[in-house]
Design an enzyme around this catalytic site. Sequence first.
Site, PDB file in Angstrom:
ATOM      1  N   SER A  49       0.798  -1.225   0.000  1.00  0.00           N
ATOM      2  CA  SER A  49       0.000   0.000   0.000  1.00  0.00           C
ATOM      3  C   SER A  49       0.829   1.273   0.000  1.00  0.00           C
ATOM      4  O   SER A  49       0.300   2.343  -0.289  1.00  0.00           O
ATOM      5  CB  SER A  49      -0.952   0.014   1.195  1.00  0.00           C
ATOM      6  OG  SER A  49      -0.245   0.179   2.402  1.00  0.00           O
ATOM      7  N   LYS A  90       1.306   4.304   7.012  1.00  0.00           N
ATOM      8  CA  LYS A  90       0.634   5.161   6.027  1.00  0.00           C
ATOM      9  C   LYS A  90       1.248   6.557   6.076  1.00  0.00           C
ATOM     10  O   LYS A  90       2.006   6.894   6.974  1.00  0.00           O
ATOM     11  CB  LYS A  90      -0.872   5.273   6.301  1.00  0.00           C
ATOM     12  CG  LYS A  90      -1.637   3.974   6.271  1.00  0.00           C
ATOM     13  CD  LYS A  90      -1.742   3.380   4.901  1.00  0.00           C
ATOM     14  CE  LYS A  90      -2.529   2.060   4.988  1.00  0.00           C
ATOM     15  NZ  LYS A  90      -2.369   1.236   3.852  1.00  0.00           N
TER      16      LYS A  90
END
Length: 170
Positions: A49, A90
Amino acid sequence: MDIDRAPRRDARKAPGERPPTIVLAVLLLVTLLAVRLWIVEPLTVASDSMEPAVAQYSTVLMLKPFSREQVAPGALIVFISPEGGTPTLKRVVAVGGQTVAIEDSILLVDGEPMPEPGIDHTRIDGTYFGPVQVPESHVFVLGDNRAGSIDSRDYGSIPLEALLGVVLWP
């Protein structure tokens, strides 16, 4: 023939005396353990991701004691995921009080387009989200690989108390 020799040193040590190398090795081990437990922790990235910035299965270094100033847009953070309860990496794109939207793959914060040089907008063309306002003491996070990331678009903003640390490296 008489040869002068230096007097022999007795190889035996006094009881309780440790060789300096063992003491130094123990001190080094204790120091490394303390650094690992309380300051910097290596983490292996489990998903794709964050590609291309952070490749899947690569290792990052997380700084555990961090300040709110380090948790700013652009920072890579590690937090406990609301989905699964595992440590997750993230990128912070907005902080408390800011408004976030995505219009045709362009990230807008407070209505302004944000520069994202590491994002391949052609892979996420046609993506729309929001706008949403980030609550105080929260951050809004996105994966760099927007097409393959489960992030704040799915589970909402992240409370600062859920953060484990900020990424020092890469």
